[in-house]
Design an enzyme around this catalytic site. Structure first.
Site, PDB file in Angstrom:
ATOM      1  N   CYS A   1     -18.777   0.199 -18.601  1.00  0.00           N
ATOM      2  CA  CYS A   1     -19.948  -0.028 -17.770  1.00  0.00           C
ATOM      3  C   CYS A   1     -20.887  -1.269 -18.248  1.00  0.00           C
ATOM      4  O   CYS A   1     -21.241  -1.962 -17.201  1.00  0.00           O
ATOM      5  CB  CYS A   1     -20.935   1.085 -17.879  1.00  0.00           C
ATOM      6  SG  CYS A   1     -20.243   2.780 -17.297  1.00  0.00           S
TER       7      CYS A   1
ATOM      8  N   GLU B   1       0.684  -1.291   0.048  1.00  0.00           N
ATOM      9  CA  GLU B   1       0.046   0.101   0.001  1.00  0.00           C
ATOM     10  C   GLU B   1       1.113   1.109   0.098  1.00  0.00           C
ATOM     11  O   GLU B   1       0.588   2.094  -0.606  1.00  0.00           O
ATOM     12  CB  GLU B   1      -0.917   0.201   1.234  1.00  0.00           C
ATOM     13  CG  GLU B   1      -2.028  -0.930   0.975  1.00  0.00           C
ATOM     14  CD  GLU B   1      -3.045  -0.823  -0.162  1.00  0.00           C
ATOM     15  OE1 GLU B   1      -2.977   0.422  -0.593  1.00  0.00           O
ATOM     16  OE2 GLU B   1      -3.498  -1.795  -0.658  1.00  0.00           O
TER      17      GLU B   1
ATOM     18  N   CYS C   1     -19.760  -4.008 -16.069  1.00  0.00           N
ATOM     19  CA  CYS C   1     -19.482  -3.646 -14.621  1.00  0.00           C
ATOM     20  C   CYS C   1     -20.577  -4.446 -13.668  1.00  0.00           C
ATOM     21  O   CYS C   1     -21.591  -4.540 -13.909  1.00  0.00           O
ATOM     22  CB  CYS C   1     -20.045  -2.031 -14.406  1.00  0.00           C
ATOM     23  SG  CYS C   1     -19.814  -1.726 -12.628  1.00  0.00           S
TER      24      CYS C   1
ATOM     25  N   CYS D   1     -14.183   0.572 -13.808  1.00  0.00           N
ATOM     26  CA  CYS D   1     -14.718   2.229 -13.545  1.00  0.00           C
ATOM     27  C   CYS D   1     -13.326   2.967 -13.895  1.00  0.00           C
ATOM     28  O   CYS D   1     -13.166   3.564 -12.785  1.00  0.00           O
ATOM     29  CB  CYS D   1     -15.413   2.224 -12.415  1.00  0.00           C
ATOM     30  SG  CYS D   1     -16.229   3.691 -11.988  1.00  0.00           S
TER      31      CYS D   1
ATOM     32  N   CYS E   1     -25.914   1.817 -10.103  1.00  0.00           N
ATOM     33  CA  CYS E   1     -25.070   2.985 -10.371  1.00  0.00           C
ATOM     34  C   CYS E   1     -26.077   4.096 -11.067  1.00  0.00           C
ATOM     35  O   CYS E   1     -26.549   3.869 -11.988  1.00  0.00           O
ATOM     36  CB  CYS E   1     -23.902   2.574 -11.405  1.00  0.00           C
ATOM     37  SG  CYS E   1     -23.139   4.040 -12.043  1.00  0.00           S
TER      38      CYS E   1
HETATM   39 FE1  SF4 Z   1     -18.501   2.664 -12.777  1.00  0.00          FE
HETATM   40 FE2  SF4 Z   1     -21.152   2.804 -12.683  1.00  0.00          FE
HETATM   41 FE3  SF4 Z   1     -19.822   2.413 -15.083  1.00  0.00          FE
HETATM   42 FE4  SF4 Z   1     -20.020   0.736 -13.142  1.00  0.00          FE
HETATM   43  S1  SF4 Z   1     -21.542   1.429 -14.295  1.00  0.00           S
HETATM   44  S2  SF4 Z   1     -18.379   1.137 -14.424  1.00  0.00           S
HETATM   45  S3  SF4 Z   1     -19.751   1.884 -11.331  1.00  0.00           S
HETATM   46  S4  SF4 Z   1     -19.772   4.297 -13.963  1.00  0.00           S
END
Ligand code: SF4
Length: 407
Positions: A215, A52, A218, A208, A224
């Site tokens: 997206c 980290e 995702c 993201c 979201c």
């Molecule tokens: Fe990011 Fe929302 Fe797209 Fe997922 S859906 S990649 S959280 S912007």
């Protein structure tokens, strides 16, 4: 903007963790994490602590090799506590932000000498007791190494949370940062906090991402708001981000910068404009002599033990005022070298080599490089700073910054 529905929080945790179990990157510090909870024993250096600290401001791909060498050299708190700052700086050379290595070692010393070799195990204690361990690192170590159910907020988490909840106020402002920490603490999975935090950061690092988020792939897109807004505009049941129901909302985008549909989800997060980096000029002189085996040797001197590039070695250097004429720069450098070598140095003897630009996070540094060949040895005033002659190979193995290697 909040996560107020427990069922949604539960679903989001489940989706994110299932994705992480399937898709997480194979990183060396992840292999050791489980052992930190017990098997490796309290005297071993927590892998996540080292990774980290190295990952602050540095890309994963660069960190891996440094991390492996560090853990091989200093696998225990005791070993790191006994290392010299010189050894730490040598291993850290090229990674940048050198105070990180130094503070890591100071903290190991503190654990060994003042805490009986026992690492603190909660985020609160880690932050309070260990130098160089801020809120984020403390949360990461406590959750990943010791299983404490505490959230983390780093750049990746900021981006993901701001998008999930359409937070468009300045994401570097203390008010927004505080709310994001509250959210991270609400969201963190109670039984797998370390994995959850890594999953949230991994999502920000691989899906993201800042410019072109994926997206479609995702795992939390159904939670979201930015994505929903991009797809559907403002359906009646989803409050408009400019009108989230509380008037002057401190988390919405400012009225002067409303949602821009061409940006889609990358409307979030938003930051206040950064201050431009400060410009600095430094004259630096490569002093060269013929060593005992005929190969050239170069003089390096050690920087002070605090401030920028603390304790690293460099060619003799002198910060310059911004608006000096070239001739004046050369004279100042000659005076500086003269005071230090205790013998005359003629400004015209300094050969101009060129300029090297190096960008530190907040400084745009220009090194004006000169060279000066010397006959025989020179006596240096040791009161001014420690110095030594090195061959080219020794130079590269020394604790020198990337900027000096460019020079
Ligand atoms: Fe990011 Fe929302 Fe797209 Fe997922 S859906 S990649 S959280 S912007």
């Amino acid at each position: 903007h909040l996560f107020s529905d427990p069922a949604e929080v539960e679903a989001l945790r489940g989706n994110l963790l299932a994705w992480y179990d399937r898709c997480k990157r194979d990183l060396p510090w992840r292999a050791l994490v489980r052992g930190d909870c017990g098997k490796r024993g309290p005297a071993l250096l927590p892998a996540v602590w080292v990774s980290e600290i190295m990952l602050q401001q540095t890309q994963v791909a660069t960190v891996i090799d440094y991390y492996n060498r560090w853990m091989q050299k200093w696998p225990t708190l005791q070993a790191l506590a006994q290392a010299s700052l010189e050894e730490v700086n040598e291993l850290w050379a090229g990674l940048g932000y050198y105070s990180r290595g130094k503070r890591l070692q100071e903290a190991a010393r503190k654990v060994v000498s003042e805490l009986a070799g026992q690492m603190p195990r909660t985020a609160e204690e880690l932050q309070k007791l260990l130098p160089g361990v801020g809120r984020y690192t403390a949360g990461a170590i406590a959750s990943i190494s010791y299983g404490q159910a505490t959230g983390v907020v780093d750049g990746n988490v900021i981006r993901v949370l701001c998008r999930l909840r359409c937070i468009g106020a300045d994401s570097s402002s203390p008010a927004v940062i505080d709310r994001l920490w509250d959210m991270a603490n609400v969201l963190v999975d109670r039984s797998r906090p370390g994995d959850f935090n890594q999953a949230l950061m991994e999502l920000g690092a691989t899906v993201c991402v800042p410019k072109a988020p994926l997206c479609g792939e995702c795992p939390v897109k159904q939670h979201c708001q930015a994505w929903r807004r991009k797809l559907f505009g403002n359906p009646p049941k989803v409050p408009d981000v400019e009108d989230c129901g509380v008037g002057d909302c401190p988390l919405c985008p400012p009225a002067t910068e409303p949602w821009d549909s061409s940006l889609g989800v990358t409307n979030f997060p938003r930051k206040a404009a950064k201050k431009p980096p400060r410009a600095m000029r430094t004259a630096t002189c490569v002093l060269q002599r013929r060593g005992c085996h005929g190969a050239p040797e170069y003089l390096i001197v050690q920087r002070p033990s605090s401030g920028l590039l603390a304790g690293l070695w460099e060619f003799p250097s002198l910060p310059l005022a911004q608006d000096l004429q070239e001739e004046r720069e050369r004279e100042e450098l000659a005076d500086h070298l003269q005071a230090w070598m205790g013998r005359p140095v003629a400004a015209k003897g300094l050969r101009f080599i060129g300029e090297v630009i190096h960008i530190f996070s907040h400084i745009h540094q220009t090194y004006v490089v000169y060279s000066l060949p010397l006959d025989g040895d020179v006596t240096l005033d040791p009161a001014l700073s420690p110095s030594r002659w090195v061959t080219e190979d020794e130079f590269h193995a020394s604790a020198v910054s990337t900027a000096m290697k460019k020079v």
